[in-house]
Design an enzyme around this catalytic site. Structure first.
Site, mmCIF file in Angstrom:
data_model
loop_
_atom_site.group_PDB
_atom_site.id
_atom_site.type_symbol
_atom_site.label_atom_id
_atom_site.label_comp_id
_atom_site.label_asym_id
_atom_site.label_seq_id
_atom_site.Cartn_x
_atom_site.Cartn_y
_atom_site.Cartn_z
ATOM 1 C CG ASP A 1 -1.959 1.047 1.233
ATOM 2 O OD1 ASP A 1 -3.076 0.759 1.671
ATOM 3 O OD2 ASP A 1 -1.675 2.181 0.807
ATOM 4 C CG MET A 2 1.640 3.076 -3.649
ATOM 5 S SD MET A 2 3.315 2.404 -3.671
ATOM 6 C CE MET A 2 4.256 3.884 -3.886
ATOM 7 C CG ASP B 1 -2.706 3.345 -2.439
ATOM 8 O OD1 ASP B 1 -3.763 2.694 -2.307
ATOM 9 O OD2 ASP B 1 -2.130 3.906 -1.497
ATOM 10 C CD GLU B 2 -5.398 -1.720 -0.429
ATOM 11 O OE1 GLU B 2 -5.816 -2.667 0.214
ATOM 12 O OE2 GLU B 2 -6.059 -0.672 -0.597
HETATM 13 P P1 TTP Z 1 -5.177 5.011 0.896
HETATM 14 O O1 TTP Z 1 -4.150 3.957 0.589
HETATM 15 O O2 TTP Z 1 -6.332 4.641 1.756
HETATM 16 O O3 TTP Z 1 -4.485 6.253 1.604
HETATM 17 P P2 TTP Z 1 -3.071 6.910 1.308
HETATM 18 O O4 TTP Z 1 -2.281 6.109 0.331
HETATM 19 O O5 TTP Z 1 -3.274 8.330 0.923
HETATM 20 O O6 TTP Z 1 -2.400 6.893 2.739
HETATM 21 P P3 TTP Z 1 -1.825 5.646 3.549
HETATM 22 O O7 TTP Z 1 -0.367 5.939 3.740
HETATM 23 O O8 TTP Z 1 -2.575 5.640 4.833
HETATM 24 O O9 TTP Z 1 -2.051 4.412 2.723
HETATM 25 O O10 TTP Z 1 -5.777 5.584 -0.444
HETATM 26 C C1 TTP Z 1 -5.000 5.737 -1.625
HETATM 27 C C2 TTP Z 1 -5.407 6.986 -2.367
HETATM 28 O O11 TTP Z 1 -6.780 6.937 -2.676
HETATM 29 C C3 TTP Z 1 -5.215 8.248 -1.571
HETATM 30 O O12 TTP Z 1 -3.904 8.773 -1.713
HETATM 31 C C4 TTP Z 1 -6.263 9.163 -2.131
HETATM 32 C C5 TTP Z 1 -7.358 8.246 -2.588
HETATM 33 N N1 TTP Z 1 -8.492 8.268 -1.638
HETATM 34 C C6 TTP Z 1 -9.568 9.110 -1.900
HETATM 35 O O13 TTP Z 1 -9.623 9.766 -2.936
HETATM 36 N N2 TTP Z 1 -10.588 9.166 -0.978
HETATM 37 C C7 TTP Z 1 -10.577 8.452 0.186
HETATM 38 O O14 TTP Z 1 -11.505 8.561 1.010
HETATM 39 C C8 TTP Z 1 -9.448 7.590 0.454
HETATM 40 C C9 TTP Z 1 -9.375 6.799 1.721
HETATM 41 C C10 TTP Z 1 -8.440 7.550 -0.482
HETATM 42 MG MG MG Z 2 -2.097 4.056 0.557
#
Ligand code: TTP
Ligand code: MG
Length: 404
Positions: free
Chosen positions: A6-7, A100-101
């Site tokens: 997960d990025m 991103d996962e």
């Molecule tokens: P996530 O992997 O949930 O969050 P993240 O990568 O920003 O942070 P983390 O280090 O905790 O993993 O989500 C990936 C991307 O998806 C995030 O950068 C932006 C988008 N996203 C949205 O647009 N709306 C949302 O409610 C969420 C949770 C994520």
């Molecule tokens: Mg992420």
């Protein structure tokens, strides 16, 4: 062994990478309307308690020096593609679960890449070298634990849970960390004094099933059983698009226009991916932030914007409106490959509107692809945007959806 990646603060990290002025600063990626919400926050911004889905005005209140950057989905998608292709270089079994996962089945990759930990480090290094982004990786014997592990040492984490450690980690896992355990289930569990996944094992499965019905899955997880394989060739489970309105509305024509606009976006995405859908759903969020979703399963798969719109409208009409609407969205799920044979209706096929709309969609899609933006739109929408009925804070979900 399964690896989950997960990025870190993905959208914000991309923006910080591309603009040195944003580095080490509290940054959020969000729309610029008063009613926009945070898509993600840089780790610097998270120190102020700023989180995804928080209204931007609240984020601003929490951090005076907050920098707000508009998103660029095209850029994030392109980076996501590069990340996924790096993963594909390590194992043929890659399942992308969101932008991103991904899960990667690394069983049997040892001879090529060394220990699971070595492999995790190699993946992180390759992504850092190629994209200048940090990622967090979890490795465990089952998917569910791999996902838990990737979150344990964010950002820039690498967490290994060996088969020997797995039972202990599972037993100690707070129940709210288990995907699918919502507020209602939490209440029931508290009554039974279930705080950690391990507590579930104190009860017998027949008793739990009798009382709560859907717990065999949790019972299995608590015993370290997660039979779900890493699924490759993953088709997105759903496509959806939603709009936060610039003001709460309740008038039918405005909402109809929004549903039409969103249905067109979803339909275009669906057709571009050569897919058809068997389910249409809508989501409405009300002025008090409560929300409803409604879905309908269709007899025949469709892909025309008109069919999606008609179903969405039908669903919308059935909802009793007691409050004004803040956000409206349309989505499709039960997606199927368009080229797969489907059972056609035997009678009246030549008159089917779905067939006729296919020509219109084809023309509109190609104009949009060539000229982009608002080059062509339904007359009904033109009137609406002239009235200034709603803003453009749309975002297409990426299949990690909040929607069913
Ligand atoms: P996530 O992997 O949930 O969050 P993240 O990568 O920003 O942070 P983390 O280090 O905790 O993993 O989500 C990936 C991307 O998806 C995030 O950068 C932006 C988008 N996203 C949205 O647009 N709306 C949302 O409610 C969420 C949770 C994520
Ligand atoms: Mg992420």
């Amino acid at each position: 062994m399964i690896l989950h990646i997960d990025m870190d603060a993905f959208f914000a990290a991309v923006e910080q990478r591309d603009n040195p002025a944003l580095r080490h600063k509290p940054v959020i990626v969000a729309g610029n309307s008063k009613r926009s919400v945070v898509s993600t926050a840089s780790y610097e911004a998270r120190k102020f308690g700023i989180r995804s889905a928080m209204p931007v005005y609240e984020a601003k209140l929490r951090c005076a020096g907050l920098i707000i950057v508009p998103g660029n989905m095209g850029k994030y998608r392109a980076d996501s593609k590069k990340i996924m292709s790096i993963l594909a270089g390590f194992s043929p079994l890659v399942e992308q679960v969101s932008i991103d996962e991904a899960f990667v089945d690394i069983t049997g990759c040892g001879r090529l890449f060394g220990s699971p930990e070595d492999m995790g480090r190699a993946i992180k290094n390759k992504i850092q070298a190629g994209l200048s982004l940090t990622s967090s990786i979890g490795i465990a014997p089952i998917k569910f634990l791999a996902k838990i592990a990737s979150d344990m040492n964010k950002p820039d984490g690498l967490t290994l849970i060996t088969p020997a450690e797995a039972p202990r980690v599972l037993a100690a896992l707070p129940i709210q960390k288990v995907p699918g355990v919502g507020q209602a289930a939490m209440k029931q569990m508290n009554i039974l004094n279930i705080r950690c996944l391990g507590d579930i094992q104190k009860f017998s499965l027949p008793l739990l099933t009798r009382k709560f019905g859907k717990w065999p899955h949790l019972f299995e997880l608590s015993g370290g059983i997660d039979p779900t394989p890493v699924e490759t060739g993953h088709i997105r489970k759903s496509i959806s698009s939603e709009t936060t309105l610039s003001r709460d509305v309740s008038d039918f024509e405005t909402l109809k226009g929004i549903l039409l606009d969103r249905a067109q976006t979803v339909g275009r995405d669906l057709r571009a991916k050569q897919l058809v859908c068997e389910t249409v759903f809508i989501k409405l969020k009300f002025s008090d932030f409560t929300q409803v979703t409604r879905s309908k399963t269709l007899d025949t798969p469709v892909s025309s914007s008109a069919a999606i719109f008609n179903e969405a409208l039908g669903l919308y009409r059935k909802i009793e409106l007691q409050r004004k609407i803040r956000l409206a969205g349309v989505g499709v799920s039960s997606l199927k490959d368009k080229t797969r044979p489907v059972q056609m209706q035997l009678l009246g096929e030549e008159k089917k509107p779905e067939m006729r709309w296919a020509c219109v969609d084809k023309a509109v899609d190609s104009i949009m692809e060539k000229f982009g933006g608002n080059m062509i739109q339904k007359a009904a929408l033109k009137e609406l945007s002239d009235e200034g009925g709603y803003d453009d804070t749309k975002h297409s979900n990426q299949g990690m959806d909040t929607l069913p």
